[in-house]
Design a protein around this motif. Structure first.
Motif, PDB file in Angstrom:
ATOM      1  N   GLY A  23      -7.465  10.816  -6.370  1.00 50.61           N
ATOM      2  CA  GLY A  23      -6.308  10.724  -7.257  1.00 50.61           C
ATOM      3  C   GLY A  23      -5.270   9.780  -6.688  1.00 50.61           C
ATOM      4  O   GLY A  23      -5.427   8.565  -6.734  1.00 50.61           O
ATOM      5  N   VAL A  24      -4.204  10.341  -6.101  1.00 49.72           N
ATOM      6  CA  VAL A  24      -3.125   9.532  -5.514  1.00 49.72           C
ATOM      7  C   VAL A  24      -3.067   9.817  -4.017  1.00 49.72           C
ATOM      8  O   VAL A  24      -2.941  10.966  -3.601  1.00 49.72           O
ATOM      9  N   VAL A  25      -3.129   8.755  -3.229  1.00 50.34           N
ATOM     10  CA  VAL A  25      -3.103   8.853  -1.777  1.00 50.34           C
ATOM     11  C   VAL A  25      -1.762   8.344  -1.262  1.00 50.34           C
ATOM     12  O   VAL A  25      -1.314   7.257  -1.651  1.00 50.34           O
ATOM     13  N   GLY A  26      -1.121   9.122  -0.404  1.00 48.68           N
ATOM     14  CA  GLY A  26       0.112   8.700   0.244  1.00 48.68           C
ATOM     15  C   GLY A  26      -0.159   8.224   1.659  1.00 48.68           C
ATOM     16  O   GLY A  26      -0.984   8.804   2.368  1.00 48.68           O
ATOM     17  N   ILE A  27       0.547   7.157   2.079  1.00 43.41           N
ATOM     18  CA  ILE A  27       0.361   6.581   3.412  1.00 43.41           C
ATOM     19  C   ILE A  27       1.729   6.403   4.052  1.00 43.41           C
ATOM     20  O   ILE A  27       2.609   5.749   3.477  1.00 43.41           O
ATOM     21  N   ILE A  28       1.924   6.981   5.225  1.00 46.93           N
ATOM     22  CA  ILE A  28       3.151   6.790   6.004  1.00 46.93           C
ATOM     23  C   ILE A  28       2.781   5.942   7.211  1.00 46.93           C
ATOM     24  O   ILE A  28       1.988   6.357   8.056  1.00 46.93           O
ATOM     25  N   ALA A  29       3.357   4.739   7.297  1.00 48.63           N
ATOM     26  CA  ALA A  29       2.949   3.756   8.302  1.00 48.63           C
ATOM     27  C   ALA A  29       3.956   3.698   9.446  1.00 48.63           C
ATOM     28  O   ALA A  29       5.141   3.990   9.267  1.00 48.63           O
ATOM     29  N   ALA A  51      -1.618   7.452 -14.786  1.00 44.34           N
ATOM     30  CA  ALA A  51      -2.526   6.306 -14.827  1.00 44.34           C
ATOM     31  C   ALA A  51      -3.913   6.695 -14.325  1.00 44.34           C
ATOM     32  O   ALA A  51      -4.936   6.266 -14.883  1.00 44.34           O
ATOM     33  N   PHE A  52      -3.949   7.520 -13.289  1.00 46.36           N
ATOM     34  CA  PHE A  52      -5.240   7.962 -12.780  1.00 46.36           C
ATOM     35  C   PHE A  52      -5.963   8.839 -13.798  1.00 46.36           C
ATOM     36  O   PHE A  52      -7.171   8.709 -13.998  1.00 46.36           O
ATOM     37  N   PRO A  97      -9.940   7.773 -14.507  1.00 49.85           N
ATOM     38  CA  PRO A  97     -10.194   8.502 -13.258  1.00 49.85           C
ATOM     39  C   PRO A  97     -11.343   7.973 -12.415  1.00 49.85           C
ATOM     40  O   PRO A  97     -11.524   8.446 -11.292  1.00 49.85           O
ATOM     41  N   TYR A  98     -12.116   7.029 -12.948  1.00 46.78           N
ATOM     42  CA  TYR A  98     -13.233   6.520 -12.164  1.00 46.78           C
ATOM     43  C   TYR A  98     -13.319   5.001 -12.338  1.00 46.78           C
ATOM     44  O   TYR A  98     -14.090   4.489 -13.156  1.00 46.78           O
ATOM     45  N   PRO A  99     -12.524   4.243 -11.553  1.00 49.69           N
ATOM     46  CA  PRO A  99     -12.550   2.782 -11.682  1.00 49.69           C
ATOM     47  C   PRO A  99     -13.935   2.224 -11.374  1.00 49.69           C
ATOM     48  O   PRO A  99     -14.636   2.722 -10.489  1.00 49.69           O
ATOM     49  N   SER A 100     -14.291   1.193 -12.098  1.00 52.10           N
ATOM     50  CA  SER A 100     -15.600   0.568 -11.901  1.00 52.10           C
ATOM     51  C   SER A 100     -15.632  -0.205 -10.587  1.00 52.10           C
ATOM     52  O   SER A 100     -14.600  -0.463  -9.953  1.00 52.10           O
ATOM     53  N   LEU A 101     -16.843  -0.603 -10.207  1.00 54.07           N
ATOM     54  CA  LEU A 101     -17.002  -1.435  -9.014  1.00 54.07           C
ATOM     55  C   LEU A 101     -16.182  -2.709  -9.148  1.00 54.07           C
ATOM     56  O   LEU A 101     -15.497  -3.124  -8.196  1.00 54.07           O
ATOM     57  N   ALA A 102     -16.200  -3.341 -10.309  1.00 52.93           N
ATOM     58  CA  ALA A 102     -15.462  -4.591 -10.519  1.00 52.93           C
ATOM     59  C   ALA A 102     -13.964  -4.367 -10.386  1.00 52.93           C
ATOM     60  O   ALA A 102     -13.257  -5.193  -9.791  1.00 52.93           O
ATOM     61  N   GLU A 103     -13.460  -3.263 -10.919  1.00 50.62           N
ATOM     62  CA  GLU A 103     -12.025  -2.986 -10.813  1.00 50.62           C
ATOM     63  C   GLU A 103     -11.608  -2.759  -9.367  1.00 50.62           C
ATOM     64  O   GLU A 103     -10.563  -3.245  -8.921  1.00 50.62           O
ATOM     65  N   ARG A 104     -12.416  -2.044  -8.630  1.00 49.49           N
ATOM     66  CA  ARG A 104     -12.080  -1.783  -7.227  1.00 49.49           C
ATOM     67  C   ARG A 104     -12.123  -3.070  -6.412  1.00 49.49           C
ATOM     68  O   ARG A 104     -11.243  -3.320  -5.575  1.00 49.49           O
ATOM     69  N   ARG A 105     -13.143  -3.883  -6.649  1.00 50.64           N
ATOM     70  CA  ARG A 105     -13.223  -5.150  -5.926  1.00 50.64           C
ATOM     71  C   ARG A 105     -12.049  -6.060  -6.270  1.00 50.64           C
ATOM     72  O   ARG A 105     -11.535  -6.791  -5.411  1.00 50.64           O
ATOM     73  N   ASP A 106     -11.613  -6.012  -7.512  1.00 48.19           N
ATOM     74  CA  ASP A 106     -10.461  -6.821  -7.908  1.00 48.19           C
ATOM     75  C   ASP A 106      -9.194  -6.378  -7.173  1.00 48.19           C
ATOM     76  O   ASP A 106      -8.407  -7.214  -6.704  1.00 48.19           O
TER      77      ASP A 106
END
Length: 465
Positions: free
Chosen positions: A110-116, A17-18, A22-31
């Motif tokens: 790209g893809v970020v992993g988060i361990i909480a 998907a990325f 590979p470069y989401p727009s400002l509107a996509e990120r805000r959404d």
């Protein structure tokens, strides 16, 4: 093996998907950020109930303050400033290369992993996700196996508000967490204890995955000779016993001039009685979940008592009908450095209070020890504040209060040395999860051709080369 294959499949889906966008727009990120805020805002009662179930008891106000409000504030801050963060930044060009231009261009990794972790199971999963989504990445989250109700709610809501190729939550035990850490993410963020942090770093190193580690540590509070004891006691009590001491930036121990030690202990007793008038039974005082965690804390306290330390319990141990246990706020006076309470991060409701000859000794002690995630100093003396900033290292510094630096979205949050690697939050988080790509644009009128072979020595001397 099945877990590893399922995780790899999820990662591969996000990578595809990325690659397609590979470069989401400002509107996509805000959404995406708006959906994350809605996920938290519209389900806050369910979130509070799930955390309460996992903990045995958690003050509702603490969940609203530390879990809900922090996430919503971070989203507002990111959406407000995202346009500016995304802009390329000009870089100065040496005069010999002008009229060429240069800039840095922030690009999603790209893809970020988060361990909480389990102590703030909602906010410490979503806060780094906010930064990663703002930077244009896809996100996979592994919440703690020690908060199953909260993790299940997080997974269910993430699936409702996001496509799995955008963001997904992976439930599972410690084996799933190990498999998750071994995935070849473009960046991996871990929040938790130092021992597990080292395991995560080793697993990530096999893939050359960059890591951000938030590891906590023994954060000291310094109470100087000019400090108001009642005010210092109030702010230290708030920072220490929020979430029953299970905060990575909670004051771990206090260093105070020995002549003021006993008055300060009395001030702490008064503040605890004011905060929690019914003692451990007060509804605003939280439980310590997990049998292993409680046994660790009780063994630590028993060792200090057996070795002759003065131990002042400011409440009673309380078994809850829910199965949780409340351990009371407790002061341990002048423990020696070889005790567990001084060797390990306490991460619970015990507070070590240590008398020192003066602040010079306190600063030397802090400087000689492992670098903490936070350092608190109660003083209005500008010279002492300068010495605190110049002679010690810590992830953050707060004067005349505790914890609140972490509520400022424009400040980076992170550790140094034993307390962590890297920082996130706000613009620092956007930069953490971006590639600051160098861009150089040559001008048609460039004179760099004069530097081609065969080299002209007179020209090199003229240019000072």
């Amino acid at each position: 093996m099945d877990d590893a294959r399922a995780l790899t499949a999820r990662l591969d889906a996000q990578r595809r998907a990325f690659s397609a966008a590979p470069y989401p727009s400002l509107a996509e990120r805000r959404d995406r950020l708006a959906r994350l805020a809605a996920l938290t805002r519209h389900h806050r009662e369910e979130i509070i109930a799930a955390i309460g179930e996992d903990f045995g008891h958690r003050a509702e106000a603490e969940s609203r303050l530390a879990e809900i409000a922090t996430v919503l504030q971070a989203v507002r801050h990111a959406r407000r400033h995202l346009r500016r963060w995304m802009r390329p930044r000009r870089a100065a060009v040496p005069w010999r290369l002008q009229p060429a231009t240069a800039r840095t261009h922030p690009q999603p990794l790209g893809v970020v992993g988060i361990i909480a972790p389990s102590n703030y199971p909602w906010s410490l999963a979503w806060l780094p996700a906010i930064d990663a989504l703002a930077a244009g990445n896809r996100v996979m989250i592994k919440p703690s196996e020690h908060t199953p109700a909260t993790s299940a709610l997080m997974a269910r809501l993430a699936a409702r508000y996001f496509a799995p190729e955008e963001l997904c939550v992976v439930e599972g035990d410690a084996e799933v967490a190990r498999a998750f850490a071994a995935l070849p993410f473009d960046h991996l963020l871990f929040t938790g204890g130092g021992a597990i942090g080292r395991e995560v770093a080793r697993a990530a190193a096999a893939n050359l995955t960059p890591v951000t580690l938030e590891l906590g540590g023994k954060s000291p509070a310094l109470v100087a000779a000019d400090a108001d004891l009642e005010k210092a006691a109030e702010r230290i009590a708030f920072g220490k016993w929020l979430n029953a001491g299970r905060t990575c930036i909670a004051p771990d121990h206090v260093l105070i001039e020995a002549s003021r030690l006993d008055p300060f202990l009395k001030a702490l007793e008064r503040q605890v009685a004011r905060f929690y008038p019914e003692g451990s039974a007060s509804r605003d005082y939280g439980a310590v979940p997990g049998k292993a965690q409680r046994e660790r804390l009780e063994a630590m306290l028993a060792e200090a008592r057996d070795r002759g330390c003065r131990v002042i319990a400011l409440g009673e141990r309380l078994e809850l009908a829910s199965g949780g246990v409340k351990l009371p706020p407790t002061l341990v006076v002048d423990p020696t450095d070889d005790l567990r309470i001084m060797q390990e991060e306490i991460f619970g409701p015990w507070l070590a209070v240590i008398g020192v000859p003066d602040m010079a000794h306190a600063l030397a002690r802090v400087a000689a020890g492992p670098r903490p995630l936070a350092l608190y100093a109660f003083t209005d003396d500008p010279d002492l504040r300068r010495r605190v900033l110049q002679t010690t290292h810590s992830g953050g510094v707060v004067f005349n209060d505790t914890l609140w630096h972490n509520a400022v979205p424009a400040l980076p949050f992170g550790g140094v040395g034993a307390s962590g690697i890297g920082a996130y939050q706000g613009e620092a988080g956007f930069r953490r999860f971006s590639l600051e790509r160098s861009v150089f644009v040559q001008s048609r009128r460039s004179a760099v051709g004069w530097l081609n072979p065969p080299y002209r020595r007179w020209l090199l001397r003229l240019l000072g080369l």
